[in-house]
Design an enzyme around this catalytic site. Structure first.
Site, short mmCIF file in Angstrom:
data_model
loop_
_atom_site.label_atom_id
_atom_site.label_comp_id
_atom_site.label_asym_id
_atom_site.label_seq_id
_atom_site.Cartn_x
_atom_site.Cartn_y
_atom_site.Cartn_z
N GLY A 63 26.73 45.65 38.00
CA GLY A 63 27.58 45.41 39.41
C GLY A 63 28.04 47.03 39.80
O GLY A 63 28.50 46.92 40.84
N GLY A 114 28.59 39.47 46.74
CA GLY A 114 27.77 38.62 47.18
C GLY A 114 26.29 39.40 46.97
O GLY A 114 25.51 39.26 47.81
N PHE A 115 26.21 39.88 45.97
CA PHE A 115 24.71 40.75 45.53
C PHE A 115 24.46 41.58 46.64
O PHE A 115 23.13 41.64 47.06
CB PHE A 115 23.59 39.54 45.39
CG PHE A 115 23.77 38.74 44.05
CD1 PHE A 115 24.63 39.15 42.95
CD2 PHE A 115 22.91 37.82 44.08
CE1 PHE A 115 24.76 38.34 41.83
CE2 PHE A 115 22.86 36.89 42.89
CZ PHE A 115 23.91 37.16 41.89
N SER A 175 27.00 34.22 38.88
CA SER A 175 27.89 34.96 40.12
C SER A 175 28.65 33.62 41.06
O SER A 175 27.88 32.98 41.23
CB SER A 175 27.27 36.04 41.03
OG SER A 175 28.10 36.43 42.01
N THR A 247 32.43 36.78 36.08
CA THR A 247 33.70 36.54 36.64
C THR A 247 34.26 35.04 36.71
O THR A 247 33.24 34.27 36.83
CB THR A 247 33.87 37.32 37.69
OG1 THR A 247 32.95 36.73 38.71
CG2 THR A 247 33.84 38.70 37.94
N SER A 319 35.43 46.30 35.07
CA SER A 319 36.97 46.37 35.47
C SER A 319 37.90 47.10 34.69
O SER A 319 38.90 47.92 35.29
CB SER A 319 37.50 45.13 35.69
OG SER A 319 36.58 44.31 36.54
#
Length: 337
Positions: A63, A114-115, A175, A247, A319
């Site tokens: 990501g 969204g990829f 996702s 997530t 994160s």
């Protein structure tokens, strides 16, 4: 030290703009040779997982570098392995901006990317150009406009493409930002997908003369029965590993905070306990049959240690880097030893 100085300024920027700015400048530092001055994390005990030797147990989660454009720069931060993607067969822009939001009071992040990526062929050109010789994972997904009934075609296409370049491949079906993607975690759909991927893996292993492990990345928003079903299917189809977790859609831990009701997946500290609980449940059901890579809410060495105690063999961060910076890798290595 440097990150703590620039962090207040970065936090004044839009979250995605700060993300892109940081990566681009990290790449400039790497190209100038200045990144070599950054102190390396302390030596960690090597781990062998999925038949791969990991120089340390701290990885970069998928990501952050979706297109594999920053591999050499990120390698300079001392990760034991780097996972790039999620990549799809065709380029796609992802969801409209803004699509990334910080929750600093909770050390959380919400994203609905969204990829967004440039497609698998661009990623592979970037990988071919890298100097990095460490462990590289490539995370694969489906295009947003590919119906679930044909999702297996997208995953097989990407698997065939990335197989010669990856040390391991991650299959992302968790996702929350691609419509209906998580439906692929349901028992019947998942069984069909795992069967097709496992068959293709053997064909590719024979074709390329080397075996590349495949891991499945799952969501944290699963009940005990769903975790049990996934564990049983992973063992039935002899998958090589599982990454827990992606997530969460839950907001109960941040509901009073600004931006908390933005659509998307929540990561960072609010995800920590939910992710660890899924790891513990998986570990109980798998009973050592395949390894778990723990990710979700790791902001300290102690957080990583809790993932290991719950049953993970390796950990990944994303994160946590937003709030702690590269010192987080050092902190985890010191704690895990």
């Amino acid at each position: 030290m440097l990150y703590s100085i620039v962090k207040p300024w970065l936090f004044r920027l839009d979250a995605e703009r700060a993300h892109d700015f940081t990566l681009k400048n990290l790449k400039r530092l790497e190209r100038s040779g200045l990144l070599n001055l950054y102190p390396r994390p302390p030596k960690c005990k090597q781990r062998q997982v999925m038949g791969i030797n990991f120089p340390n147990p701290v990885g970069l989660a998928a990501g952050l570098d979706k297109n594999g454009a920053y591999i050499d720069a990120l390698a300079g931060l001392g990760f034991g392995f780097i996972e790039i993607g999620t990549i799809t067969p065709r380029p796609q822009p992802g969801n409209p901006k803004p699509r990334m939001f910080r929750l600093p009071e909770a050390q959380g992040v919400i994203n609905r990317f969204g990829f967004n990526n440039l497609g698998v062929d661009v990623l592979l050109r970037n990988v071919a150009a890298t100097k990095y010789k460490g462990v590289l994972g490539i995370n694969i997904g489906k295009n947003f406009d590919t119906p679930n009934e044909r999702a297996v075609d997208d995953y097989l296409h990407c698997l065939r493409k990335v197989y010669p370049y990856a040390h391991y491949v991650t299959v992302n079906i968790s996702s929350p930002n691609t419509k209906n993607l998580r439906a692929l975690q349901e028992k019947e759909a998942l069984g069909q997908l795992l069967h097709a991927l496992k068959q293709e893996q053997q064909v590719l292993a024979d074709q390329h003369g080397r075996y590349v492990p495949i891991a499945l990345k799952i969501a944290p928003d699963l009940d005990e029965g769903q975790v049990a079903d996934i564990a049983a299917l992973l063992m039935k189809h002899q998958f090589d590993g599982v990454i827990a977790t992606n997530t969460t859609l839950a907001r109960d831990m941040v509901q009073a905070l600004p931006c908390a009701q933005e659509a998307g997946g929540l990561s960072g500290a609010p995800l920590r306990d939910r992710s660890t609980a899924v790891i513990q449940s998986l570990s109980n059901h798998l009973a050592g049959a395949l390894p778990i890579i723990g990710v979700g809410g790791i902001l300290s060495g102690e957080d990583a240690e809790q993932k290991i105690k719950a049953g993970a063999s390796l950990v990944q961060v994303y994160s946590g880097l937003v709030y702690r910076g590269p010192v987080l890798v050092d902190d985890i290595c010191r704690t895990l030893g």
